[in-house]
Design a protein around this motif. Structure first.
Motif, PDB file in Angstrom:
ATOM      1  N   ASP A 215       0.810  -1.213   0.000  1.00 41.45           N
ATOM      2  CA  ASP A 215       0.000   0.000   0.000  1.00 41.45           C
ATOM      3  C   ASP A 215       0.850   1.272   0.000  1.00 41.45           C
ATOM      4  O   ASP A 215       0.322   2.379  -0.062  1.00 41.45           O
ATOM      5  CB  ASP A 215      -1.011   0.008   1.144  1.00 41.45           C
ATOM      6  N   GLY A 216       2.186   1.123   0.029  1.00 41.22           N
ATOM      7  CA  GLY A 216       3.055   2.277  -0.160  1.00 41.22           C
ATOM      8  C   GLY A 216       2.990   2.867  -1.552  1.00 41.22           C
ATOM      9  O   GLY A 216       3.461   3.982  -1.783  1.00 41.22           O
ATOM     10  N   TRP A 217       2.394   2.127  -2.498  1.00 37.83           N
ATOM     11  CA  TRP A 217       2.211   2.651  -3.856  1.00 37.83           C
ATOM     12  C   TRP A 217       0.960   3.530  -3.959  1.00 37.83           C
ATOM     13  O   TRP A 217       0.757   4.179  -4.986  1.00 37.83           O
ATOM     14  CB  TRP A 217       2.078   1.521  -4.868  1.00 37.83           C
ATOM     15  N   GLN A 218       0.142   3.551  -2.936  1.00 38.65           N
ATOM     16  CA  GLN A 218      -1.139   4.243  -3.036  1.00 38.65           C
ATOM     17  C   GLN A 218      -1.040   5.677  -2.525  1.00 38.65           C
ATOM     18  O   GLN A 218      -0.401   5.936  -1.513  1.00 38.65           O
ATOM     19  CB  GLN A 218      -2.210   3.499  -2.239  1.00 38.65           C
ATOM     20  N   GLY A 219      -1.692   6.579  -3.213  1.00 43.96           N
ATOM     21  CA  GLY A 219      -1.843   7.917  -2.689  1.00 43.96           C
ATOM     22  C   GLY A 219      -1.457   9.031  -3.634  1.00 43.96           C
ATOM     23  O   GLY A 219      -0.364   9.039  -4.186  1.00 43.96           O
ATOM     24  N   PHE A 220      -2.392   9.979  -3.805  1.00 46.18           N
ATOM     25  CA  PHE A 220      -2.069  11.264  -4.415  1.00 46.18           C
ATOM     26  C   PHE A 220      -1.650  12.179  -3.264  1.00 46.18           C
ATOM     27  O   PHE A 220      -2.473  12.828  -2.626  1.00 46.18           O
ATOM     28  CB  PHE A 220      -3.271  11.838  -5.170  1.00 46.18           C
ATOM     29  N   ASN A 221      -0.360  12.202  -2.993  1.00 46.23           N
ATOM     30  CA  ASN A 221       0.187  12.944  -1.859  1.00 46.23           C
ATOM     31  C   ASN A 221       0.854  14.246  -2.267  1.00 46.23           C
ATOM     32  O   ASN A 221       1.373  14.960  -1.397  1.00 46.23           O
ATOM     33  CB  ASN A 221       1.207  12.077  -1.117  1.00 46.23           C
ATOM     34  N   LEU A 222       0.859  14.573  -3.567  1.00 49.73           N
ATOM     35  CA  LEU A 222       1.541  15.756  -4.081  1.00 49.73           C
ATOM     36  C   LEU A 222       0.526  16.795  -4.537  1.00 49.73           C
ATOM     37  O   LEU A 222      -0.513  16.447  -5.120  1.00 49.73           O
ATOM     38  CB  LEU A 222       2.453  15.374  -5.245  1.00 49.73           C
ATOM     39  N   ASN A 223       0.830  18.051  -4.305  1.00 47.93           N
ATOM     40  CA  ASN A 223      -0.100  19.118  -4.673  1.00 47.93           C
ATOM     41  C   ASN A 223      -0.392  19.095  -6.166  1.00 47.93           C
ATOM     42  O   ASN A 223       0.542  19.133  -6.979  1.00 47.93           O
ATOM     43  CB  ASN A 223       0.483  20.484  -4.313  1.00 47.93           C
ATOM     44  N   PRO A 224      -1.662  19.048  -6.566  1.00 51.46           N
ATOM     45  CA  PRO A 224      -1.978  19.183  -7.993  1.00 51.46           C
ATOM     46  C   PRO A 224      -1.686  20.612  -8.455  1.00 51.46           C
ATOM     47  O   PRO A 224      -1.797  21.565  -7.680  1.00 51.46           O
ATOM     48  CB  PRO A 224      -3.477  18.872  -8.045  1.00 51.46           C
ATOM     49  N   VAL A 225      -1.301  20.743  -9.712  1.00 47.75           N
ATOM     50  CA  VAL A 225      -0.986  22.049 -10.298  1.00 47.75           C
ATOM     51  C   VAL A 225      -1.885  22.257 -11.504  1.00 47.75           C
ATOM     52  O   VAL A 225      -1.942  21.408 -12.406  1.00 47.75           O
ATOM     53  CB  VAL A 225       0.494  22.122 -10.718  1.00 47.75           C
ATOM     54  N   ILE A 226      -2.592  23.376 -11.536  1.00 51.11           N
ATOM     55  CA  ILE A 226      -3.474  23.694 -12.659  1.00 51.11           C
ATOM     56  C   ILE A 226      -2.776  24.703 -13.567  1.00 51.11           C
ATOM     57  O   ILE A 226      -2.251  25.714 -13.110  1.00 51.11           O
ATOM     58  CB  ILE A 226      -4.819  24.274 -12.172  1.00 51.11           C
ATOM     59  N   SER A 227      -2.780  24.414 -14.867  1.00 50.60           N
ATOM     60  CA  SER A 227      -2.282  25.340 -15.876  1.00 50.60           C
ATOM     61  C   SER A 227      -3.267  25.318 -17.033  1.00 50.60           C
ATOM     62  O   SER A 227      -3.433  24.280 -17.689  1.00 50.60           O
ATOM     63  CB  SER A 227      -0.881  24.938 -16.344  1.00 50.60           C
ATOM     64  N   GLY A 228      -3.940  26.431 -17.252  1.00 52.62           N
ATOM     65  CA  GLY A 228      -4.960  26.472 -18.296  1.00 52.62           C
ATOM     66  C   GLY A 228      -6.109  25.537 -17.967  1.00 52.62           C
ATOM     67  O   GLY A 228      -6.692  25.586 -16.877  1.00 52.62           O
ATOM     68  N   ASP A 229      -6.417  24.646 -18.899  1.00 54.69           N
ATOM     69  CA  ASP A 229      -7.537  23.716 -18.729  1.00 54.69           C
ATOM     70  C   ASP A 229      -7.089  22.343 -18.251  1.00 54.69           C
ATOM     71  O   ASP A 229      -7.847  21.371 -18.370  1.00 54.69           O
ATOM     72  CB  ASP A 229      -8.291  23.564 -20.058  1.00 54.69           C
ATOM     73  N   TYR A 230      -5.887  22.254 -17.687  1.00 57.55           N
ATOM     74  CA  TYR A 230      -5.363  20.931 -17.325  1.00 57.55           C
ATOM     75  C   TYR A 230      -4.774  20.923 -15.916  1.00 57.55           C
ATOM     76  O   TYR A 230      -4.351  21.954 -15.381  1.00 57.55           O
ATOM     77  CB  TYR A 230      -4.298  20.482 -18.334  1.00 57.55           C
ATOM     78  N   VAL A 231      -4.756  19.724 -15.364  1.00 59.53           N
ATOM     79  CA  VAL A 231      -4.164  19.464 -14.055  1.00 59.53           C
ATOM     80  C   VAL A 231      -2.942  18.581 -14.254  1.00 59.53           C
ATOM     81  O   VAL A 231      -3.007  17.574 -14.972  1.00 59.53           O
ATOM     82  CB  VAL A 231      -5.167  18.747 -13.128  1.00 59.53           C
ATOM     83  N   TYR A 232      -1.843  18.943 -13.611  1.00 60.50           N
ATOM     84  CA  TYR A 232      -0.615  18.146 -13.662  1.00 60.50           C
ATOM     85  C   TYR A 232      -0.321  17.644 -12.254  1.00 60.50           C
ATOM     86  O   TYR A 232      -0.256  18.435 -11.308  1.00 60.50           O
ATOM     87  CB  TYR A 232       0.550  18.985 -14.184  1.00 60.50           C
ATOM     88  N   VAL A 233      -0.130  16.335 -12.135  1.00 61.92           N
ATOM     89  CA  VAL A 233       0.061  15.776 -10.797  1.00 61.92           C
ATOM     90  C   VAL A 233       0.712  14.400 -10.881  1.00 61.92           C
ATOM     91  O   VAL A 233       0.461  13.636 -11.812  1.00 61.92           O
ATOM     92  CB  VAL A 233      -1.291  15.679 -10.050  1.00 61.92           C
ATOM     93  N   GLY A 234       1.559  14.107  -9.910  1.00 57.34           N
ATOM     94  CA  GLY A 234       2.138  12.777  -9.777  1.00 57.34           C
ATOM     95  C   GLY A 234       1.614  12.107  -8.527  1.00 57.34           C
ATOM     96  O   GLY A 234       0.952  12.729  -7.693  1.00 57.34           O
ATOM     97  N   SER A 235       1.927  10.824  -8.375  1.00 54.68           N
ATOM     98  CA  SER A 235       1.447  10.089  -7.214  1.00 54.68           C
ATOM     99  C   SER A 235       2.486   9.075  -6.765  1.00 54.68           C
ATOM    100  O   SER A 235       3.507   8.857  -7.417  1.00 54.68           O
ATOM    101  CB  SER A 235       0.124   9.389  -7.535  1.00 54.68           C
ATOM    102  N   ARG A 236       2.188   8.435  -5.648  1.00 53.04           N
ATOM    103  CA  ARG A 236       3.042   7.367  -5.146  1.00 53.04           C
ATOM    104  C   ARG A 236       3.056   6.171  -6.108  1.00 53.04           C
ATOM    105  O   ARG A 236       3.932   5.315  -6.040  1.00 53.04           O
ATOM    106  CB  ARG A 236       2.529   6.899  -3.780  1.00 53.04           C
ATOM    107  N   SER A 237       2.101   6.089  -6.987  1.00 55.16           N
ATOM    108  CA  SER A 237       1.902   4.908  -7.827  1.00 55.16           C
ATOM    109  C   SER A 237       2.951   4.736  -8.922  1.00 55.16           C
ATOM    110  O   SER A 237       2.871   3.785  -9.692  1.00 55.16           O
ATOM    111  CB  SER A 237       0.524   4.975  -8.487  1.00 55.16           C
ATOM    112  N   THR A 238       3.905   5.639  -9.029  1.00 50.31           N
ATOM    113  CA  THR A 238       4.954   5.707 -10.052  1.00 50.31           C
ATOM    114  C   THR A 238       4.485   6.414 -11.322  1.00 50.31           C
ATOM    115  O   THR A 238       5.259   6.526 -12.268  1.00 50.31           O
ATOM    116  CB  THR A 238       5.538   4.324 -10.446  1.00 50.31           C
ATOM    117  N   TRP A 239       3.261   6.921 -11.342  1.00 51.80           N
ATOM    118  CA  TRP A 239       2.715   7.573 -12.526  1.00 51.80           C
ATOM    119  C   TRP A 239       2.659   9.088 -12.347  1.00 51.80           C
ATOM    120  O   TRP A 239       2.393   9.597 -11.262  1.00 51.80           O
ATOM    121  CB  TRP A 239       1.292   7.086 -12.805  1.00 51.80           C
TER     122      TRP A 239
END
Length: 409
Positions: A215-239
Motif C-alpha cells: 500500500d506504499g504505492w497508493q496515494g495522491f500525496n503531491l499538490n496538484p498544479v493547474i495550468s490552463g484547462d489541465y491538471v498536472y500531478v504525480g502520485s506514489r503509484s509511479t505515474w
C-alpha cells in the motif's frame, strides 16, 4: 528568543561557491517542511508549534505559539494570515493576533504495519511529512485535512462546505470554479467550488506483479498544479498525469519504473518539471505531447518542489544539495551542499548515486529501527525538504530546522 532565531556564524559561507550568496539563515526547533511566504517585506514561517514573522534580513519581528503543530505555508488576504494546523484553520492579524479558528483534525498518515513488514498495528509512515496548505480564492479558504476537504469564509471562519475526500494532505488547486485535491485513498478529486460536490474523481493504476500489493504505492500525496484547462500531478503509484480540469480525463501519463513521483510539479515555459524519488532525476516533459525532453540526473531523492527564477530552474535533494538547471543549454551544476552532507556523504550516498540506507538496528523493534534509519539519513545530511522563492531569493527548508535565504548570482 535569540537562541531559536539567530544568524549562524559566517564560517558557513565557505560552503557556497563564488556565484552564490547566502543572505542569512536561522535555526528553529522543528523541520521546515513548508516554505515561508513573503508579504510587504515580511517573511512568515510556520513550523512545529510556532508562527514567526521576520524581516527580509532574517531578524525576528514576532512569534506566536501554536496549540497544534503546523507544516504548511501561510496564506495572506484582507490583512489576515491563514494557517492550517493539526487542529484546523487559524486566522491571524498580520501582527500575530488570533482572529478566528475553524476546527478540524489532522495528523500523520497511518499505515498497516503488517503490509510494511513492521508487524500488526497501525504506524505513522516515516516518509509522509507534508500537510495541506490553504488556498484562497474569491473570499474563500480551501484546505485539506485528515478528514477531507473544507471551504471556509475568509472574513469570519464560517464553514461553507465539507467533502469527504479521505485523508487529504495536498494543497487544493482552484481554477474555473473547480477545486482539485489529492487523497491518500489513491484518488484525485475535482470538486465544485461553490458547494463541494464531486464533479469527477480519478484513480491511479498501481504497480502489479512482484511490486504489487504494497500500500506504499497508493496515494495522491503531491499538490496538484493547474495550468490552463489541465491538471498536472504525480502520485506514489509511479505515474505522472496530465488530466482535464473540467472532467478529470487523462490527456497523457508517464510511468517511472519503481519510483514514487517525489515532488510537486512546476509548469514553466511549455514544460512540466518534477522530481523523482528512487528514480534519481529531475524530469521535464512537454506539456502538450508529454514527451520527456529533460532528464537531469540527481544523486539522491527529490521531495522539495522545483522552482524557477527567470529562465533558471532550481531543485534540491535529501542529500542536502541544491542544484541549478538551465533548460536552454542543459547546463546543470551543484550550487550548495550542507556542511553536514559533506561530512556524511559517503555514508549515505552510493558512489554512483542513490541512497545508501544503513542497516536496521537489530536491538530495536522493526518499526522503530526503520524510523531510526530514515531519521538518521535526514539528520546526517541536513536534508532539504522545502524550496521556495520570492523576489529573486531562494528559501531552503531543512529537516534539522534551519531556513536559509540564498540569492543566485
Amino acid at each position: 528568543m535569540k537562541s531559536l532565531y539567530c544568524l549562524i556564524a559566517m564560517a558557513w559561507l565557505s560552503a557556497f561557491p563564488a556565484q552564490a550568496k547566502l543572505l542569512w539563515q536561522i535555526q528553529t526547533d522543528d523541520g521546515v517542511f513548508a516554505s515561508p511566504v513573503v508579504h510587504n517585506g515580511v517573511l512568515y514561517l510556520a513550523n512545529g508549534n510556532k508562527l514567526s514573522a521576520l524581516n527580509l534580513q532574517g531578524t525576528l519581528l514576532w512569534q506566536h505559539p501554536l496549540s497544534a503543530p503546523a507544516r504548511s505555508t501561510p496564506a495572506i488576504a484582507h490583512d489576515m494570515l491563514l494557517l492550517q494546523t493539526e487542529q484546523g484553520l487559524l486566522a491571524f492579524s498580520l501582527t500575530g493576533q488570533l482572529t478566528w479558528q475553524h476546527l478540524s483534525k489532522d495528523g500523520p498518515r497511518l499505515v498497516n504495519g503488517a503490509n510494511w513488514g513492521w508487524g500488526k498495528g497501525d504506524y505513522a509512515e516515516p516518509w509522509s511529512w507534508y500537510r495541506s496548505s490553504v488556498t484562497l480564492d474569491k473570499g474563500v479558504a480551501y484546505y485539506g485535512s485528515q478528514t477531507g476537504t473544507y471551504a471556509v469564509r475568509i472574513t469570519d471562519g464560517q464553514q461553507l462546505w465539507y467533502q469527504d475526500t479521505g485523508m487529504t494532505h495536498t494543497q487544493p488547486a482552484v481554477s474555473q470554479e473547480i477545486v482539485v485535491v489529492g487523497s491518500w485513498n489513491n484518488h484525485l478529486y475535482g470538486l465544485n467550488a461553490q458547494n463541494g460536490d464531486i464533479l469527477w474523481q480519478f484513480e491511479s493504476p498501481l504497480p502489479q506483479g512482484e511490486l504489487g500489493g504494497w500500500d506504499g504505492w497508493q496515494g495522491f500525496n503531491l499538490n496538484p498544479v493547474i495550468s490552463g484547462d489541465y491538471v498536472y500531478v504525480g502520485s506514489r503509484s509511479t505515474w505522472f498525469f496530465k488530466l482535464g480540469l473540467k472532467d478529470g480525463r487523462e490527456a497523457w501519463s508517464t510511468k517511472h519504473a519503481s519510483s514514487w513521483i517525489g515532488s510537486t510539479a512546476l509548469v514553466h515555459n511549455g514544460q512540466v518539471y518534477y522530481g523523482l524519488s528512487d528514480g534519481l532525476a529531475l524530469i521535464g516533459q512537454h506539456t502538450q505531447s508529454g514527451n520527456i525532453e529533460h532528464f537531469v540526473r540527481s544523486p539522491h531523492l527529490i521531495f522539495a518542489a522545483p522552482v524557477a527564477i527567470g529562465e533558471q530552474l532550481y531543485f534540491a535533494t535529501l542529500s542536502g544539495e541544491l542544484f541549478s538547471y538551465l533548460p536552454a543549454s542543459g547546463k546543470h551544476q551543484r550550487l550548495y551542499q550542507t556542511q553536514s552532507s559533506q561530512m556524511h556523504y559517503q555514508k549515505h550516498v552510493k558512489p554512483l548515486g542513490g541512497p545508501n540506507y544503513q542497516p536496521l538496528d537489530p536491538k530495536l523493534p522493526i518499526y522503530q529501527a526503520s524510523l531510526k534509519q530514515v531519521t538518521e539519513l535526514l539528520e546526517d545530511m541536513d536534508s532539504i525538504v522545502s524550496l521556495g522563492t520570492a523576489d529573486g531569493v531562494l528559501y531552503l527548508g531543512l529537516t534539522n530546522g534551519r531556513l536559509l535565504a540564498w540569492r543566485p548570482e
